[in-house]
Each structure stands twice: as C-alpha cells, then as structure tokens.
Design an enzyme around this catalytic site. Structure first.
Site, mmCIF file in Angstrom:
data_model
loop_
_atom_site.group_PDB
_atom_site.id
_atom_site.type_symbol
_atom_site.label_atom_id
_atom_site.label_comp_id
_atom_site.label_asym_id
_atom_site.label_seq_id
_atom_site.Cartn_x
_atom_site.Cartn_y
_atom_site.Cartn_z
ATOM 1 N N GLU A 1 -45.428 -17.977 23.601
ATOM 2 C CA GLU A 1 -46.490 -18.544 24.683
ATOM 3 C C GLU A 1 -47.611 -19.372 24.100
ATOM 4 O OE1 GLU A 1 -49.529 -15.541 26.272
ATOM 5 O OE2 GLU A 1 -48.859 -16.127 28.392
ATOM 6 N N CYS B 1 -49.369 -11.873 33.696
ATOM 7 C CA CYS B 1 -50.187 -11.814 32.224
ATOM 8 C C CYS B 1 -49.210 -11.445 31.038
ATOM 9 C CB CYS B 1 -50.749 -10.371 32.144
ATOM 10 S SG CYS B 1 -51.888 -10.186 33.500
ATOM 11 N N LYS C 1 -45.907 -13.401 22.848
ATOM 12 C CA LYS C 1 -47.249 -14.132 22.642
ATOM 13 C C LYS C 1 -47.122 -15.151 21.582
ATOM 14 C CE LYS C 1 -49.529 -11.972 25.770
ATOM 15 N NZ LYS C 1 -50.157 -12.564 27.085
ATOM 16 N N CYS D 1 -47.755 -2.994 27.696
ATOM 17 C CA CYS D 1 -48.022 -3.458 26.468
ATOM 18 C C CYS D 1 -48.123 -2.585 25.405
ATOM 19 C CB CYS D 1 -49.456 -4.150 26.381
ATOM 20 S SG CYS D 1 -49.457 -5.449 27.794
ATOM 21 N N GLU E 1 -57.009 -13.974 39.094
ATOM 22 C CA GLU E 1 -55.660 -13.472 40.086
ATOM 23 C C GLU E 1 -56.274 -12.733 41.321
ATOM 24 O OE1 GLU E 1 -52.565 -12.651 37.057
ATOM 25 O OE2 GLU E 1 -52.612 -10.451 38.069
ATOM 26 N N GLU F 1 -48.220 -26.511 27.811
ATOM 27 C CA GLU F 1 -48.917 -26.529 28.735
ATOM 28 C C GLU F 1 -50.380 -25.720 28.327
ATOM 29 O OE1 GLU F 1 -45.597 -25.577 28.998
ATOM 30 O OE2 GLU F 1 -45.970 -23.790 30.375
ATOM 31 N N SER G 1 -48.585 -15.174 40.385
ATOM 32 C CA SER G 1 -49.926 -15.855 40.235
ATOM 33 C C SER G 1 -49.912 -16.831 39.212
ATOM 34 C CB SER G 1 -50.903 -14.735 39.581
ATOM 35 O OG SER G 1 -52.244 -15.533 39.433
ATOM 36 N N GLU H 1 -57.205 -15.193 43.890
ATOM 37 C CA GLU H 1 -55.849 -15.752 44.125
ATOM 38 C C GLU H 1 -55.123 -14.954 45.251
ATOM 39 O OE1 GLU H 1 -53.160 -16.863 40.992
ATOM 40 O OE2 GLU H 1 -51.714 -17.753 42.465
#
Lengths: 169, 591
Positions: free
Chosen positions: B374, B312, B371, B516, B286, B379, B332, B289
């Site tokens: 996710e 994230c 999560k 988090c 990141e 993907e 990102s 980038e």
C-alpha cells in the site's frame, strides 16, 4: 511450463463455453472439459485455461495446477509431424534410449517440446504392440521398426525435409 | 451422535463418530506431531491433506501405518502413537523431507520460528542418510512488494493453498507440477505480482518453513535511523501493541503499549506517534462520507451508492480491485489510517516542525504485509516521495528491538508524543473485526442525532463469526450494519451487493481472521486460535481504559481541522485524506 501466446477467436471461445455448458459448468468436470478442449485444439495454452477458469468460476491457478499435474495435458502445440518413441521394455532393451538421444540432438528439443519451426514434436510412449520390430518410432501415423540412431536423420528428412542441426555439418 | 470406543496408547476413550485419531489423541493429552495439518477451529479452517505423514500411527490389524490427522476412529480401534515402528517411520519420513530441503537455517528468515526446524529438533535428527543423491530444488526466487516466495523451502504442506483458496477465495496459489518439480505457485508460474494476490499475508502466517516470508524492511529503517540528516517518525497500528509481547515470551493478550513506545524511543525514532490518531481521523472522514451518502439516500437520491464499505484494509482494497472492479465506487474513498497518517505527517506536521518532506522518513509498524504494498502505491506519493517510506511488521519490530539489546519485558512505560500520538478508544478498536464500524457508529450516531450516547459499547458488533449483522437505532432510524472478516466471507456480502440484494447501509470488511489482530505480519499463531481471541480481548480492554472513546472528541484531531483541514470532506481533506480505486484484473497475455 512455457507456453505459446495466442489470441482466441470468438467462435473458439464459444466452443470452449459449449464444452463447459455440456458438463453443467461443474468444477468437478474440469478434467473432462480439459480433455475435450485439448482434443479440439491440440493443446491447452494459457488463454484457453483462463476461459475455462472464468466459465467454471475457478482460480486459473487451479486449472493450471491440473494441467501441469497430468502428463497427458500439454501447453505446447504438437508439431506437424509428432514423433513418438516407444520406451517400453522391449524397445528400451534394444536401444530406444539412444534413438531418443539422437532425435533430441538433431531437433535440439527435449521430450514434450516442439521444434522452433513447428514441424516436429517429441514424446515417449509405452509399447505400441509391435515388440518384434523394437525399437519402434512413430511419426504421425507412420510406423518405423528396428531403428538405429543412424536412421534418425533419414526419418526426419523423409517426414518433413526439415533443416536439422545435422545438415550442413 | 453415535459414540465410538477405542484405545490409544493403552488408554480407552469414547468420542463421537467422525472424530479423527489425531483429535482424539489430543483430547487425551497425547501430542502427536504434525507438520502439514492445521486446524483453526474458530474460523472453520482445517488443512489435512494427509501428505507429510509425520503424524503416522500404528493401528492394530492394519498392514500400513495410518496418518492420524485424516484417519477416523472406529469401534474397538487399538492405536499406538509411540511404538518403535512408529518412531522409526516418523524419523524416516522426516529424513526424507529434509533430504532435499536447503540447510541454510543459520540465515533463514524463519529460523527460530520454523515448524520444520522444531520438528527436526523434537525428533532429534542428526544425520540425513542419502542426501547426496537427493535432487535439490533451484526454483527462482519471487519477490513482490510484500511477500517473498522461496519455493526451494516448500514442503508441499499446502496450508497456504488452503488459506488462499478456501478461506480467502483469492485463488492466487495452487499446487502445480508433480514429483520433485511440484511447487505452490500462481497460474502459469508467474510472479505473485502478476497474480490476483492481495498481499493479505495469510499464506505467510501459516507457512511452516521459510518458503513464504515477508519482505524485510528493517535494514532500510536502520539506515534511516543512523542518518543524522533525517527526521524519522514512527507510527504504530492498534493491533501491534496487543501482540508484540508474544515475541518476548509474554502471554498472548498482554498489552505492551507503553513498553513499545519506550523501545521505539530508545531505538532513536525522533517522534513516536500512533496510527490510532489517524484512525480517529479516518472516522471523521469516513463517518462524514457515510452520513452524507445516507442523508442523500433518505432524501430519495437514487444516484447515491449504499451500502458504504470501509476502506482501511489494504488486502481488502486489493481484493475488490481485482475480483469486483465493477463495485469500485462503493467503498469509502477515505484512505487507510496508515496513509492518512503519512499524508498528515509529511504536510501538517512537517510544516509545523519546519522539516522538508524529503528529509522526513515515515516508518509504520503494522500487523500487516499488504501495508508494504500500500505505501508504495503511486497515489500515495508526492513528486515520487512516498507519504509512508517503510512499513515493517510486528515481527520485524521485535527483531529490531532484540538487535538493539533490549528486552521489551523490562521496559518502563512511556507516552506517545504529541500531537499525532493522541488517540481515543475508537481508534484502538480498529485492530479487531467490527472495531472500525463500531468506532464509526459512535461518531455517526452523535453527529446525526445531535445526542450524546448513553453507552459507547456496541457489543452486537463484536464477535468472531465470519459474517455478522446488527442493527443500530439512530434515534428512530434503523441503521443496518454488516461485518465480515476473511475475504471469503467478504465475497458473500459483495455478491449480495452485486445482485442488488444487500440489506445493509454500511459494511466493514477486514481481510484477515479476527481483523488486524490476526494479520499476516503478526507473531505466528502456529494454528492456535485462542491467541487471536486473547489479542481481541486486549484491544477492547485498552478501549475501556481510555478517557476519550469517541473519535470526534480527540482534541488533536479537532485542532488539526481547525488549523489545517477546515472540516471533514473539505477540499484539502479530499486532496490529503481520500483516494480512488482501480480495476486490476488483467488477462494473462497482457502482463
């Protein structure tokens, strides 16, 4: 609440947008906008609620919450012949409940629903000011007085000549 | 402000005008029980629909009892919070709430941490008169990849609605229908999966009953651990170590990193690794980038998109995919640490130990419910095999440890395994709001300027304000940074970007309050925001104790690039560590 799937035409969407604009696109005007839209379309299907939610920048869940909270709002289109049974005190004591059951049985629908062929919808109301004729049934703008369960079949046939479950028995 | 004098339970007090009776009593250490009420002071979240009536009190001169949570003080008011009339009424209210509530406490996922159950205990309810006449709800169970809705257990406190609408501005949940049919539901009572839900889990975090709970993956983890053919690898997110201890009676803010590692090893995981390693890796990708976009921007490339947004947080990713699909090329492309870890574990590490990826099971322990969703995204699968197989929450890990007859409190400390267990302080602070961007700044500064930082602490990036902005001096170049936690706050920054008014170069966004550490999978805070602050403190303490505090100094990350990935943003890194986003908004008739 079940709903009927529809696709809105461009001019219909524009009409809803106009209602919202006239109310200043104020989220606080949601109930007014729903009233006017239901007046125009007869009911408030999911697609219409989405258009209103988008326009007022409200979550659709909130619009749906309001629609389902107030019994005036409906997501099911009224039938060609909307049937209203008075369940006010006078009609009730003179057997409106039994008349209502007969309608439910013959049309095979519940209060708030519309028959599969779109001909009849069923609702209850409280007192039309004709207590002397109790129990009273309204079909469209026609009033029937002193109705007994046995008269129900005839009323339906007169109104729409519809096939009811009772026919052919 | 005008002071108001009043009496509560024979004691007199003065408080500012506009204070509620409940808050006044609390100041006097009178603990009026509440159920629907919730106050997260530091986050400006207050839920007081006055609906449950558990907090009713008697006010002299008033005919009816008043809900103390939403009744404001007035001059000379005389309040009784414990008269027999109040106690009697409170019991009746509770009996009515329980009359149509399922009685399956023994097997309810909320049992033991349920506010309703605790209230029944506190009030000593032993029977529920008239429950045989109560209409019992039989609403269909709604299971999504992350969250389960069991509306039969909903008491209509509407805390979830407050979190979902006022704090997160997601608008997935709202009260619908009326009377006994009333529930909290997505539009048209569709399943959560077809709603704008981001799976942030904040509704679960505040639900006082078992109406909203997480999808429990612990049975699958146990199954994997008991299969000798499987190599089971576990990764633990930074925020977990700052909160897990609470489930074992430790004070909030107690760090249990070493104890947690021992417990995981005792549970039989073959390799106990750290998501912090992948956090360091995230910074490499990141950060690179960001510098790439920044350099091109400074050279006058108008095509380049700034600000860059962090990626994230899966709740946040779901949010912009649904609510801001037009901005989907601004964040990102770096995958989240959880997914970077899974991808590296099942490629680089699997190769290293000679295990086929299909024989490897990667489990993640996360403070998060999003999560779970996710790790199921297409993907992040190779030939249908997911990079991360199961994601369990901090709460679920605590259950696992307890089931294995272990008490975390007595555990000795152990170290994470090498190589994917090594991390720097920069990886640790991912767990708190502002942490990711601070970690990125530590690395980006040194890479960009070629100079070593005098101090790695960027205190201007820390704090609990919902939206924060700060400037960092990159050797004469001013880098403007924005930080938001809570999706409602994120929305404000995104609206600015949409209108072209954003002044930032980089923005960090976390969906949950405090980042988090306040995630939907953490031990329940029961409305106490001091707990969130204690966890934040623990995170920064752990960072300070680390010898290495900059991601690019992680020796195993350096080695990973040397042996496997070549360099940040290389073709291989792109394939394994980056992703792309989708617009998710659908019209209702398309689902």
């Amino acid at each position: 609440m079940s709903s009927v799937k529809i696709e809105l035409r461009k001019d219909q969407v524009e009409k809803i947008h106009a209602f919202c604009d006239q109310c200043g696109n104020e989220p606080g005007e949601l109930i007014n906008i729903l009233h006017r839209t239901q007046e125009e379309f007869g009911y408030l299907p999911a697609e219409i609620q989405e258009v209103i939610a988008d326009k007022l920048a409200l979550p659709v869940a909130k619009v749906y919450g309001v629609v389902t909270f107030y019994s005036f709002f409906t997501m099911i289109p009224k039938g060609e012949f909307p049937i209203s049974i008075c369940t006010g005190t006078a009609c009730y004591v003179r057997g409106a409940e039994k008349v209502l059951s007969e309608f439910k049985k013959l049309l095979d629908i519940q209060v708030g629903e519309t028959s599969a062929d779109g001909k009849f919808s069923l609702s209850c109301l409280r007192c039309v000011g004709a207590c002397g004729l109790a129990p009273v049934v309204l079909v469209g703008d026609k009033t029937y007085g002193r109705i007994a369960p046995d008269d129900v079949k005839e009323i339906l046939e007169e109104a729409g000549g519809a096939r009811t479950r009772g026919q052919g028995d | 402000m005008k002071q108001i004098k009043l009496t509560i339970d024979n004691k007199t007090i003065e408080v500012p005008e506009g204070t509620t009776v409940y808050k006044t009593a609390k100041e006097m250490d009178i603990d009026i029980p509440v159920l629907c009420y919730m106050d997260l002071k530091d986050l400006n979240i207050e839920n007081k629909p006055g609906g449950c009536r558990i907090c009713s009190v008697e006010i002299e001169g008033r005919h009816n009892l008043a809900p103390s949570c939403s009744t404001y003080v007035s001059e000379g008011m005389v309040v009784r919070t414990n008269s027999m009339r109040v106690i009697n009424a409170r019991r009746t209210v509770m009996e009515l709430i329980l009359s149509d509530h399922p009685k399956d406490c023994l097997i309810c996922p909320k049992s033991g941490t349920c506010d309703l159950q605790n209230m029944a205990i506190k009030l000593g309810i032993r029977e529920i008169p008239g429950q045989e006449y109560a209409e019992v709800s039989t609403y269909r169970l709604d299971t999504s990849p992350s969250i389960i809705r069991n509306m039969d257990k909903c008491i209509m406190c509407r805390r979830c609605e407050t979190m979902c609408n006022d704090f997160q501005t997601v608008g997935a949940l709202h009260a619908v229908n009326r009377g006994f049919q009333a529930v909290v539901a997505p539009a048209f009572e569709m399943n959560l999966e077809h709603s704008p839900c981001t799976y942030c889990g904040q509704c679960v975090a505040v639900c006082p009953t078992g109406a909203l709970t997480e999808v429990d993956h612990t049975p699958k983890v146990i199954q994997a651990l008991s299969d000798p053919a499987k190599t089971v690898v576990v990764q633990t997110a930074p925020a977990v170590r700052a909160a897990l201890g609470e489930e074992f009676g430790l004070k909030p803010g107690t760090r249990v990193t070493g104890k947690m590692v021992t417990a995981l090893k005792n549970l039989g995981f073959d390799y106990v690794f750290d998501t912090d390693f992948a956090a360091d890796l995230t910074i490499m990708e990141e950060g690179t980038e960001f510098l790439d976009r920044l350099t091109r921007h400074l050279k006058g490339d108008r095509e380049v998109k700034l600000p860059i947004l962090t990626s994230c947080c899966p709740g946040w990713v779901n949010f912009f995919e649904y609510h801001f699909p037009e901005l989907k090329d601004i964040p990102s492309t770096a995958r989240s640490p959880q997914q970077m870890f899974g991808s590296i574990a099942k490629s680089y590490f699997a190769e290293k130990i000679g295990v086929d990826r299909k024989e490897m099971v990667v489990v993640s322990v996360m403070p998060c419910l999003a999560k779970k969703y996710e790790c199921q995204r297409d993907e992040f699968k190779v030939d249908g095999n997911p990079d991360v197989d199961y994601s369990i929450s901090t709460r679920e890990l605590a259950h696992l440890i307890k089931q294995a007859n272990m008490d975390l409190v007595d555990m000795p400390d152990s170290e994470f395994d090498a190589p994917l267990g090594e991390s720097t302080g920069a990886g640790v602070i991912f767990g708190a709001t502002g942490g990711v961007i601070e970690a990125a700044t530590r690395t980006a500064y040194e890479v960009h300027t070629g100079k070593e930082l005098e101090s790695v602490d960027f205190k201007q990036l820390r704090g609990m304000d919902g939206i924060r902005s700060a400037s960092v001096d990159f050797d004469g170049l001013e880098i403007r940074i924005g930080i938001a936690h809570g999706l409602g706050n994120a929305r404000k920054l995104l609206e600015e970007i949409k209108e072209g008014n954003s002044e930032y170069h980089a923005i960090e966004i976390m969906a949950c309050p405090g980042g988090c550490i306040g995630g939907g999978g953490q031990p329940l805070h029961h409305g106490d925001s001091n707990i969130l602050k204690a966890r934040t403190k623990a995170i920064y303490e752990e960072d300070e104790e680390k010898t290495l505090r900059k991601s690019h100094e992680n020796p195993y990350v350096i080695k990973l690039y040397e042996e496997f990935l070549d360099k940040p943003m290389s073709e291989k890194a792109h394939q394994l560590l980056h992703t792309h986003y989708f617009g998710r908004k659908k019209k209702v008739f398309e689902v």
